[in-house]
Design a protein around this motif. Sequence first.
Motif, PDB file in Angstrom:
ATOM      1  N   SER A   3       0.845  -1.311   0.024  1.00 43.53           N
ATOM      2  CA  SER A   3      -0.031   0.107   0.002  1.00 43.53           C
ATOM      3  C   SER A   3       0.771   1.148   0.117  1.00 43.53           C
ATOM      4  CB  SER A   3      -0.769  -0.067   1.288  1.00 43.53           C
ATOM      5  OG  SER A   3      -1.950  -0.888   1.377  1.00 43.53           O
ATOM      6  N   GLY A   4       0.174   2.430  -0.026  1.00 46.61           N
ATOM      7  CA  GLY A   4       1.143   3.569  -0.041  1.00 46.61           C
ATOM      8  C   GLY A   4       0.283   4.650  -1.155  1.00 46.61           C
ATOM      9  N   PRO A   5       0.535   5.830  -0.884  1.00 44.55           N
ATOM     10  CA  PRO A   5      -0.079   6.867  -1.517  1.00 44.55           C
ATOM     11  C   PRO A   5       0.071   6.658  -3.065  1.00 44.55           C
ATOM     12  CG  PRO A   5       0.965   7.828  -0.097  1.00 44.55           C
ATOM     13  CD  PRO A   5       1.448   6.461   0.161  1.00 44.55           C
ATOM     14  N   MET A  35      -9.246   4.162 -18.207  1.00 44.61           N
ATOM     15  CA  MET A  35      -8.051   3.597 -18.854  1.00 44.61           C
ATOM     16  C   MET A  35      -7.266   4.749 -18.864  1.00 44.61           C
ATOM     17  SD  MET A  35      -7.551   0.561 -21.587  1.00 44.61           S
ATOM     18  CE  MET A  35      -9.251  -0.322 -21.240  1.00 44.61           C
ATOM     19  N   ARG A  36      -5.903   4.536 -18.467  1.00 40.08           N
ATOM     20  CA  ARG A  36      -4.951   5.699 -18.876  1.00 40.08           C
ATOM     21  C   ARG A  36      -4.464   5.213 -20.068  1.00 40.08           C
ATOM     22  NH1 ARG A  36      -2.291   5.312 -12.882  1.00 40.08           N
ATOM     23  NH2 ARG A  36      -3.696   6.759 -11.848  1.00 40.08           N
ATOM     24  N   PRO A  37      -3.696   6.136 -20.941  1.00 36.34           N
ATOM     25  CA  PRO A  37      -3.006   5.781 -22.182  1.00 36.34           C
ATOM     26  C   PRO A  37      -1.979   4.742 -21.914  1.00 36.34           C
ATOM     27  CG  PRO A  37      -3.229   8.370 -21.831  1.00 36.34           C
ATOM     28  CD  PRO A  37      -3.897   7.578 -20.582  1.00 36.34           C
ATOM     29  N   TYR A  73     -12.695  -0.042  -6.592  1.00 39.65           N
ATOM     30  CA  TYR A  73     -11.434  -0.971  -6.902  1.00 39.65           C
ATOM     31  C   TYR A  73     -11.568  -2.466  -6.085  1.00 39.65           C
ATOM     32  CZ  TYR A  73      -8.679   3.280  -8.460  1.00 39.65           C
ATOM     33  OH  TYR A  73      -8.415   4.119  -9.364  1.00 39.65           O
ATOM     34  N   GLY A  74     -11.229  -3.590  -6.604  1.00 39.27           N
ATOM     35  CA  GLY A  74     -11.592  -4.698  -5.758  1.00 39.27           C
ATOM     36  C   GLY A  74     -10.543  -5.667  -6.383  1.00 39.27           C
ATOM     37  N   THR A  75     -10.246  -6.603  -5.283  1.00 37.53           N
ATOM     38  CA  THR A  75      -9.326  -7.878  -5.456  1.00 37.53           C
ATOM     39  C   THR A  75     -10.300  -8.988  -5.971  1.00 37.53           C
ATOM     40  OG1 THR A  75      -7.823  -6.942  -3.861  1.00 37.53           O
ATOM     41  CG2 THR A  75      -7.599  -9.392  -4.573  1.00 37.53           C
ATOM     42  N   ILE A  94      -2.810  -2.120  -3.383  1.00 37.62           N
ATOM     43  CA  ILE A  94      -4.312  -1.923  -2.634  1.00 37.62           C
ATOM     44  C   ILE A  94      -3.979  -0.567  -1.739  1.00 37.62           C
ATOM     45  CG2 ILE A  94      -3.608  -3.341  -0.636  1.00 37.62           C
ATOM     46  CD1 ILE A  94      -6.118  -4.951  -1.054  1.00 37.62           C
ATOM     47  N   GLU A  95      -4.975   0.166  -1.904  1.00 32.72           N
ATOM     48  CA  GLU A  95      -5.073   1.358  -0.925  1.00 32.72           C
ATOM     49  C   GLU A  95      -5.476   1.117   0.590  1.00 32.72           C
ATOM     50  OE1 GLU A  95      -8.633   0.405  -0.603  1.00 32.72           O
ATOM     51  OE2 GLU A  95      -8.592   2.622   0.215  1.00 32.72           O
ATOM     52  N   LEU A  96      -5.536   1.889   1.251  1.00 31.48           N
ATOM     53  CA  LEU A  96      -5.422   1.628   2.783  1.00 31.48           C
ATOM     54  C   LEU A  96      -6.874   0.967   3.364  1.00 31.48           C
ATOM     55  CD1 LEU A  96      -4.587   2.317   5.860  1.00 31.48           C
ATOM     56  CD2 LEU A  96      -5.715   4.506   5.662  1.00 31.48           C
ATOM     57  N   ALA A 128       3.718  15.115 -12.771  1.00 26.57           N
ATOM     58  CA  ALA A 128       4.484  14.756 -13.903  1.00 26.57           C
ATOM     59  C   ALA A 128       3.990  13.754 -14.526  1.00 26.57           C
ATOM     60  CB  ALA A 128       5.876  14.489 -13.174  1.00 26.57           C
ATOM     61  N   ARG A 129       3.108  13.008 -13.819  1.00 22.21           N
ATOM     62  CA  ARG A 129       2.582  11.696 -14.614  1.00 22.21           C
ATOM     63  C   ARG A 129       1.801  12.074 -15.523  1.00 22.21           C
ATOM     64  NH1 ARG A 129       0.397   6.992 -10.656  1.00 22.21           N
ATOM     65  NH2 ARG A 129      -1.400   8.072 -10.221  1.00 22.21           N
ATOM     66  N   ALA A 130       0.881  13.420 -15.242  1.00 25.10           N
ATOM     67  CA  ALA A 130       0.061  14.099 -16.184  1.00 25.10           C
ATOM     68  C   ALA A 130      -0.960  13.136 -16.880  1.00 25.10           C
ATOM     69  CB  ALA A 130       1.071  14.956 -17.223  1.00 25.10           C
TER      70      ALA A 130
HETATM   71  P1  5GP Z   1      -4.971   3.797  -9.772  1.00 26.56           P
HETATM   72  O1  5GP Z   1      -6.085   4.399 -10.109  1.00 26.56           O
HETATM   73  O2  5GP Z   1      -3.688   4.921  -9.486  1.00 26.56           O
HETATM   74  O3  5GP Z   1      -4.447   2.738 -10.573  1.00 26.56           O
HETATM   75  O4  5GP Z   1      -5.000   3.187  -8.296  1.00 26.56           O
HETATM   76  C1  5GP Z   1      -5.561   4.013  -7.139  1.00 26.56           C
HETATM   77  C2  5GP Z   1      -5.392   3.137  -5.734  1.00 26.56           C
HETATM   78  O5  5GP Z   1      -6.396   1.971  -5.743  1.00 26.56           O
HETATM   79  C3  5GP Z   1      -3.807   2.639  -5.704  1.00 26.56           C
HETATM   80  O6  5GP Z   1      -3.625   3.161  -4.109  1.00 26.56           O
HETATM   81  C4  5GP Z   1      -3.866   1.259  -5.847  1.00 26.56           C
HETATM   82  O7  5GP Z   1      -3.186   0.520  -4.871  1.00 26.56           O
HETATM   83  C5  5GP Z   1      -5.414   0.926  -5.135  1.00 26.56           C
HETATM   84  N1  5GP Z   1      -6.015  -0.182  -5.625  1.00 26.56           N
HETATM   85  C6  5GP Z   1      -5.773  -0.928  -6.940  1.00 26.56           C
HETATM   86  N2  5GP Z   1      -6.162  -2.140  -6.858  1.00 26.56           N
HETATM   87  C7  5GP Z   1      -6.959  -2.247  -5.924  1.00 26.56           C
HETATM   88  C8  5GP Z   1      -7.778  -3.173  -5.354  1.00 26.56           C
HETATM   89  O8  5GP Z   1      -8.184  -4.319  -5.804  1.00 26.56           O
HETATM   90  N3  5GP Z   1      -8.334  -2.918  -4.067  1.00 26.56           N
HETATM   91  C9  5GP Z   1      -8.055  -1.849  -3.497  1.00 26.56           C
HETATM   92  N4  5GP Z   1      -8.730  -1.816  -1.988  1.00 26.56           N
HETATM   93  N5  5GP Z   1      -7.259  -0.807  -3.809  1.00 26.56           N
HETATM   94  C10 5GP Z   1      -6.680  -1.104  -5.143  1.00 26.56           C
END
Ligand code: 5GP
Length: 187
Positions: A3-5, A35-37, A73-75, A94-96, A128-130
């Motif tokens: 995890s992490g910002p 979706m990002r480029p 977002y989900g696993t 994964i986020e917090l 910068a990721r823009a």
């Molecule tokens: P991003 O949009 O930048 O790809 O992801 C945004 C955040 O969602 C990131 O902190 C990433 O780690 C988190 N994330 C990605 N996949 C999952 C997931 O399956 N479950 C959860 N809870 N967070 C996720």
Amino acid sequence: MVSGPSGAGKGTLIKGALERIGDLAVAVSATTRAMRPGEVDGREYHFMSRAEFARLVESGAFLEHAEFAGNRYGTLNTELDRIMDSGRSVILEIELQGARNVRVVRPESVSVFIEPPSLEELARRLRARATDADEEIEARLEVARTEVAAKAEFDHVILNDEIGRATDELVSVIESEVEVASGGPQG
Ligand code: 5GP
């Protein structure tokens, strides 16, 4: 799980660790964000509509799921099964909130927090990721403050001040924890 910002460099560090450690794979999550480029459906994420995501929640397809900066977002349980059935260990990025939920349902999991050198540096990296809109970047910075404040919940905290050093640290954390997990009395 890692995890992490957003912008702390989780993806880069995980990629570096995967290149150096075999028998390890990242679970591909489901998300409702755009979706990002450069991203490919089924590689970075399984991209889907909110309706489709909600259907999967209803059917119990997720180990955990969370809302982050306006998207879901989900696993997927099927991802965990796919990787574990092939005899590999699973990394969740994964986020917090997701990390907290996984800690409850899978208490044996190991959690790692990737800390950015500072919130100023994080803001620089996100800009910068823009690839994200300004409001999206601001939402991510807001969440980042909450996330950094919770770092003490994690088993390991890695400061991503220098990518090479931080990757080495992640590799040694994974190597020691995977060894413990497979060699311990619980099997
Ligand atoms: P991003 O949009 O930048 O790809 O992801 C945004 C955040 O969602 C990131 O902190 C990433 O780690 C988190 N994330 C990605 N996949 C999952 C997931 O399956 N479950 C959860 N809870 N967070 C996720």
